[in-house]
Design an enzyme around this catalytic site. Structure first.
Site, short mmCIF file in Angstrom:
data_model
loop_
_atom_site.label_atom_id
_atom_site.label_comp_id
_atom_site.label_asym_id
_atom_site.label_seq_id
_atom_site.Cartn_x
_atom_site.Cartn_y
_atom_site.Cartn_z
N ARG A 235 -5.72 0.82 -5.09
CA ARG A 235 -4.70 0.35 -4.07
C ARG A 235 -4.63 -1.07 -3.81
O ARG A 235 -5.69 -1.95 -4.30
CB ARG A 235 -5.13 0.92 -2.61
CG ARG A 235 -6.69 0.75 -2.17
CD ARG A 235 -7.13 1.54 -1.34
NE ARG A 235 -7.48 2.93 -1.86
CZ ARG A 235 -7.16 4.05 -1.21
NH1 ARG A 235 -7.82 3.97 0.03
NH2 ARG A 235 -7.62 5.09 -1.58
N ASP B 11 -9.78 -0.80 6.81
CA ASP B 11 -10.75 0.32 7.46
C ASP B 11 -11.23 -0.07 8.86
O ASP B 11 -12.40 -0.93 8.91
CB ASP B 11 -11.64 1.08 7.01
CG ASP B 11 -11.03 2.07 5.69
OD1 ASP B 11 -9.81 2.85 6.08
OD2 ASP B 11 -11.62 2.06 4.57
N ASP C 245 -6.75 -2.02 1.40
CA ASP C 245 -7.50 -0.87 2.27
C ASP C 245 -7.85 -1.66 3.55
O ASP C 245 -8.83 -2.66 3.07
CB ASP C 245 -8.21 -0.02 1.64
CG ASP C 245 -8.60 1.01 2.14
OD1 ASP C 245 -7.92 1.65 3.31
OD2 ASP C 245 -9.99 1.55 2.00
N ARG D 18 0.84 -1.40 -0.03
CA ARG D 18 0.11 -0.10 0.14
C ARG D 18 0.75 1.21 -0.12
O ARG D 18 1.84 1.38 0.70
CB ARG D 18 -0.79 0.01 1.07
CG ARG D 18 -1.63 1.30 1.29
CD ARG D 18 -3.04 1.57 0.60
NE ARG D 18 -3.45 2.79 0.60
CZ ARG D 18 -4.60 3.02 1.60
NH1 ARG D 18 -5.10 2.06 2.24
NH2 ARG D 18 -5.11 3.95 1.58
#
Length: 159
Positions: free
Chosen positions: A93, A98, A96, A83
């Site tokens: 990307r 989150d 990711d 990343r």
């Protein structure tokens, strides 16, 4: 122990391999273990459309770590999988991760906002979360089921 819900997304460098590697790495986080993983979904990109579709999923991770400690681990995993954080938002990307929710906590620090600041507007986060936690209630008392019903997000296609 606290249950954290983590959104996973990838649209570069073999997304299926990226997400499977991320799941292994999440399972290796100290003082934590994966409770459940959603199906994998194919979703169009948010923002610029001149990029590949995303593979999105959600994970329920039980942990005794503090929220920012968990964030340190998720960011390390992202970096280990290539990343690169750029100024461009919503760009492609490799990975990711989150933190969408951390128990029933509301967190607003320089590094971390929980619940995720825009998750209630993102079907690609909510549908996988609904699959693994259909009775989930947000810290503000709003029910995940009700959000999906009232906002009429399109259903997602499985990867």
């Amino acid at each position: 122990m606290t249950v954290a819900y983590i959104a996973i997304g990838s649209n570069l460098a073999s997304p299926l391999e990226q997400v499977n590697a991320a799941l292994k790495a999440l399972g290796d986080i100290p003082e934590s273990h994966i409770l459940t993983v959603s199906s994998f979904y194919r979703t169009p990109p948010l923002g610029p459309q001149d990029q590949p579709d995303y593979l999105n999923a959600a994970v329920a991770l039980e942990t005794s770590l503090a929220p920012e400690e968990l964030l340190n681990h998720t960011q390390r995993i992202e970096l280990q999988q290539g990343r690169v954080r750029k100024a461009e938002r919503w760009g492609p990307r490799t990975l990711d991760l989150d933190i969408m929710l951390f128990g029933n906590e509301v967190i607003n620090t320089e590094r971390l906002t929980v619940p995720h600041y825009d998750m209630k507007n993102r079907g690609f986060m909510l549908w996988p979360l609904f699959e693994i936690a259909p009775e989930l209630v947000f810290p503000d008392g709003e029910m995940l089921r009700q959000i999906l019903h009232t906002r009429a997000f399109d259903k997602l296609n499985k990867w």
